[in-house]
Design a protein around this motif. Structure first.
Motif, PDB file in Angstrom:
ATOM      1  N   ASN A   1       0.826  -1.211   0.000  1.00 12.24           N
ATOM      2  CA  ASN A   1       0.000   0.000   0.000  1.00 12.24           C
ATOM      3  C   ASN A   1       0.856   1.255   0.000  1.00 12.24           C
ATOM      4  OD1 ASN A   1      -2.330  -1.552   0.039  1.00 12.24           O
ATOM      5  ND2 ASN A   1      -2.469  -1.541   2.274  1.00 12.24           N
ATOM      6  N   ARG A   2       1.980   1.217   0.712  1.00 10.52           N
ATOM      7  CA  ARG A   2       2.866   2.373   0.730  1.00 10.52           C
ATOM      8  C   ARG A   2       3.492   2.596  -0.645  1.00 10.52           C
ATOM      9  NH1 ARG A   2       4.643   0.282   5.769  1.00 10.52           N
ATOM     10  NH2 ARG A   2       6.576  -0.463   4.810  1.00 10.52           N
ATOM     11  N   ILE A   3       3.750   1.494  -1.355  1.00  7.74           N
ATOM     12  CA  ILE A   3       4.299   1.619  -2.705  1.00  7.74           C
ATOM     13  C   ILE A   3       3.276   2.270  -3.635  1.00  7.74           C
ATOM     14  CG2 ILE A   3       5.031   0.321  -4.728  1.00  7.74           C
ATOM     15  CD1 ILE A   3       7.173   0.473  -2.696  1.00  7.74           C
ATOM     16  N   VAL A   4       2.006   1.814  -3.548  1.00  6.71           N
ATOM     17  CA  VAL A   4       0.959   2.347  -4.417  1.00  6.71           C
ATOM     18  C   VAL A   4       0.738   3.829  -4.161  1.00  6.71           C
ATOM     19  CG1 VAL A   4      -1.495   2.205  -4.986  1.00  6.71           C
ATOM     20  CG2 VAL A   4      -0.169   0.111  -4.676  1.00  6.71           C
ATOM     21  N   CYS A   5       0.731   4.209  -2.895  1.00  7.82           N
ATOM     22  CA  CYS A   5       0.479   5.603  -2.520  1.00  7.82           C
ATOM     23  C   CYS A   5       1.767   6.375  -2.275  1.00  7.82           C
ATOM     24  CB  CYS A   5      -0.403   5.651  -1.279  1.00  7.82           C
ATOM     25  SG  CYS A   5      -1.994   4.829  -1.469  1.00  7.82           S
TER      26      CYS A   5
ATOM     27  N   ARG B   1       5.468   8.465  -3.137  1.00 10.43           N
ATOM     28  CA  ARG B   1       5.730   9.777  -3.679  1.00 10.43           C
ATOM     29  C   ARG B   1       5.654   9.791  -5.204  1.00 10.43           C
ATOM     30  NH1 ARG B   1      11.419  12.073  -2.176  1.00 10.43           N
ATOM     31  NH2 ARG B   1      10.531  11.666  -0.100  1.00 10.43           N
ATOM     32  N   ASP B   2       6.192   8.755  -5.850  1.00 10.17           N
ATOM     33  CA  ASP B   2       6.162   8.702  -7.313  1.00 10.17           C
ATOM     34  C   ASP B   2       4.735   8.710  -7.838  1.00 10.17           C
ATOM     35  OD1 ASP B   2       8.872   8.644  -7.330  1.00 10.17           O
ATOM     36  OD2 ASP B   2       9.054   6.493  -7.702  1.00 10.17           O
ATOM     37  N   THR B   3       3.849   7.943  -7.198  1.00 12.22           N
ATOM     38  CA  THR B   3       2.458   7.899  -7.631  1.00 12.22           C
ATOM     39  C   THR B   3       1.785   9.255  -7.472  1.00 12.22           C
ATOM     40  OG1 THR B   3       2.346   5.567  -6.969  1.00 12.22           O
ATOM     41  CG2 THR B   3       0.263   6.711  -7.346  1.00 12.22           C
ATOM     42  N   LEU B   4       2.060   9.941  -6.366  1.00 10.71           N
ATOM     43  CA  LEU B   4       1.449  11.249  -6.135  1.00 10.71           C
ATOM     44  C   LEU B   4       1.946  12.283  -7.138  1.00 10.71           C
ATOM     45  CD1 LEU B   4       1.504  11.394  -2.227  1.00 10.71           C
ATOM     46  CD2 LEU B   4      -0.403  10.811  -3.733  1.00 10.71           C
ATOM     47  N   VAL B   5       3.230  12.243  -7.463  1.00 13.77           N
ATOM     48  CA  VAL B   5       3.774  13.184  -8.451  1.00 13.77           C
ATOM     49  C   VAL B   5       3.137  12.951  -9.818  1.00 13.77           C
ATOM     50  CG1 VAL B   5       5.856  13.837  -9.709  1.00 13.77           C
ATOM     51  CG2 VAL B   5       5.947  13.525  -7.237  1.00 13.77           C
TER      52      VAL B   5
ATOM     53  N   PHE C   1       0.935  -0.569 -12.573  1.00 14.36           N
ATOM     54  CA  PHE C   1      -0.228  -0.345 -13.428  1.00 14.36           C
ATOM     55  C   PHE C   1      -0.744   1.083 -13.266  1.00 14.36           C
ATOM     56  CE2 PHE C   1      -4.649  -0.252 -14.564  1.00 14.36           C
ATOM     57  CZ  PHE C   1      -4.760  -1.102 -15.651  1.00 14.36           C
ATOM     58  N   LEU C   2      -0.917   1.524 -12.023  1.00 16.84           N
ATOM     59  CA  LEU C   2      -1.459   2.856 -11.793  1.00 16.84           C
ATOM     60  C   LEU C   2      -0.544   3.940 -12.362  1.00 16.84           C
ATOM     61  CD1 LEU C   2      -2.877   2.545  -8.174  1.00 16.84           C
ATOM     62  CD2 LEU C   2      -4.165   2.700 -10.309  1.00 16.84           C
ATOM     63  N   ARG C   3       0.751   3.798 -12.154  1.00 18.27           N
ATOM     64  CA  ARG C   3       1.688   4.814 -12.654  1.00 18.27           C
ATOM     65  C   ARG C   3       1.723   4.828 -14.180  1.00 18.27           C
ATOM     66  NH1 ARG C   3       6.571   3.563  -8.277  1.00 18.27           N
ATOM     67  NH2 ARG C   3       5.342   4.147  -6.429  1.00 18.27           N
ATOM     68  N   GLY C   4       1.811   3.656 -14.775  1.00 21.88           N
ATOM     69  CA  GLY C   4       1.828   3.593 -16.227  1.00 21.88           C
ATOM     70  C   GLY C   4       0.528   4.074 -16.839  1.00 21.88           C
TER      71      GLY C   4
ATOM     72  N   HIS D   1      11.442   1.083   3.922  1.00 25.25           N
ATOM     73  CA  HIS D   1      10.248   1.681   4.495  1.00 25.25           C
ATOM     74  C   HIS D   1       9.919   3.023   3.875  1.00 25.25           C
ATOM     75  CE1 HIS D   1      13.545   3.540   6.833  1.00 25.25           C
ATOM     76  NE2 HIS D   1      12.727   4.590   6.909  1.00 25.25           N
ATOM     77  N   ARG D   2      10.763   3.543   2.978  1.00 25.16           N
ATOM     78  CA  ARG D   2      10.508   4.830   2.360  1.00 25.16           C
ATOM     79  C   ARG D   2       9.356   4.726   1.365  1.00 25.16           C
ATOM     80  NH1 ARG D   2      14.853   8.345   2.025  1.00 25.16           N
ATOM     81  NH2 ARG D   2      13.477   9.587   0.686  1.00 25.16           N
ATOM     82  N   ASP D   3       8.556   5.815   1.204  1.00 23.81           N
ATOM     83  CA  ASP D   3       7.416   5.806   0.306  1.00 23.81           C
ATOM     84  C   ASP D   3       7.817   5.921  -1.152  1.00 23.81           C
ATOM     85  OD1 ASP D   3       5.707   5.526   2.339  1.00 23.81           O
ATOM     86  OD2 ASP D   3       5.075   7.628   2.463  1.00 23.81           O
ATOM     87  N   ASP D   4       9.027   6.397  -1.420  1.00 22.35           N
ATOM     88  CA  ASP D   4       9.421   6.621  -2.813  1.00 22.35           C
ATOM     89  C   ASP D   4      10.246   5.466  -3.348  1.00 22.35           C
ATOM     90  OD1 ASP D   4      12.303   8.788  -2.198  1.00 22.35           O
ATOM     91  OD2 ASP D   4      11.478   7.090  -1.077  1.00 22.35           O
ATOM     92  N   ASP D   5       9.992   4.255  -2.794  1.00 23.38           N
ATOM     93  CA  ASP D   5      10.700   3.088  -3.301  1.00 23.38           C
ATOM     94  C   ASP D   5      10.397   2.899  -4.773  1.00 23.38           C
ATOM     95  OD1 ASP D   5       9.981   1.353  -0.233  1.00 23.38           O
ATOM     96  OD2 ASP D   5      11.767   2.487  -0.824  1.00 23.38           O
ATOM     97  N   ALA D   6      11.387   2.533  -5.524  1.00 24.55           N
ATOM     98  CA  ALA D   6      11.234   2.382  -6.971  1.00 24.55           C
ATOM     99  C   ALA D   6      10.686   1.003  -7.283  1.00 24.55           C
ATOM    100  CB  ALA D   6      12.566   2.583  -7.682  1.00 24.55           C
TER     101      ALA D   6
END
Length: 277
Positions: free
Chosen positions: A5-9, A11-15, A103-106, A266-271
């Motif tokens: 869930n942290r990956i989906v939400c 920083r990259d997804t928000l940007v 999927f969401l980012r693409g 644990h960072r939200d901006d994991d690639a």
């Protein structure tokens, strides 16, 4: 699952979501399209009377948006609900780490780039729709339009076609990848039957929906055939590009992995990166 869930939400997804909103704002009537002259021919009769002859390809009946086969509200609903519904079902039945985020980012990048390019071209070209005479209230006496019709100057390329193809093709490519990774075999009284071909056809069903949406634009006299073809090309190109960026080629047995960069997990901006099988 919390990590997913942290990956989906992240920083990259928000940007990317902010970028999508910015591109959607280009749809607002902030910029007037190129004011292309209304084509007409002046024919002088033998008695000296001048008659205005309209361009027949631009004199089709105007059909309001709410009476069209695929109005804008239905287009937006299909282009959002179908991909997100497919993602939800696929994530529930066969979840893979990082797949939902990819999927969401693409998908958001595909939509953003398609909307931006389509709208910029519409305004720059200012091509006339097939119903320009009826939309602008053309007066053959004064040889001028009686009221402005900016949208009637946005025929090329077709936004319905580009948006539907970018959304549905991205979804179909995702489904084809799932089927290729796990062929469908069902046990019956005749033994194990391979239904992979049936599953592949079902995976292409969103793309068939895009063909219907694009074809309806010509039937409703909202676009010329060339508008639909080029719009479909734009949407398909961005869908293939961003799908390849996040998922790579469709290969049997291909797996997704979540690989973090030098930052701690644990960072939200994991690639979310691809790891070859």
């Amino acid at each position: 699952m919390p990590f997913e869930n942290r990956i989906v939400c992240g920083r990259d997804t928000l940007v990317i979501a902010v970028f999508l909103v910015f591109c959607l704002l280009l749809e607002l009537p902030l910029v007037h399209p190129h004011d292309r002259p209304i084509p007409m021919q002046i024919v002088t009769l033998s008695n000296g009377t001048s008659v205005v002859v309209k361009e027949l390809l631009l004199d089709h009946e105007y059909i309001p948006d709410h009476k069209q086969l695929c109005p804008s509200s239905l287009l937006i609903g299909l282009c959002l609900l179908v991909p997100l519904g497919v993602l939800g079902v696929a994530t529930y039945l066969a979840p893979k780490p990082g797949e939902a985020a990819s999927f969401l980012r693409g998908f958001m990048l595909t939509m953003a780039c398609t909307v931006a390019l389509t709208d910029l071209m519409k305004n720059y070209i200012g091509y006339l729709r097939p119903f320009i005479y009826g939309a602008c209230g053309f007066d053959p006496v004064t040889r001028k339009c009686t009221h402005p019709a900016a949208d009637a100057h946005k025929s090329f390329p077709s936004g319905h076609s580009s948006l539907s193809f970018c959304s549905m093709l991205f979804t179909s490519l995702f489904l084809l990848r799932k089927v290729a990774a796990q062929p469908v075999k069902i046990s019956s009284c005749l033994g194990m039957q391979d239904f992979t071909n049936v599953a592949l056809l079902l995976a292409l069903s969103p793309l068939l929906l895009a063909f219907w949406i694009a074809s309806s634009r010509v039937r409703d006299n909202a676009h010329h055939p060339a508008d639909v073809v080029f719009g479909s090309f734009i949407g398909s190109g961005w869908a293939i590009f961003w799908y390849a960026r996040y998922f790579g080629p469709i290969q049997k047995g291909e797996e997704m992995s979540v690989v973090s960069s030098s930052d701690p997990p644990h960072r939200d901006d994991d690639a979310v990166l691809m790891v070859p099988p």
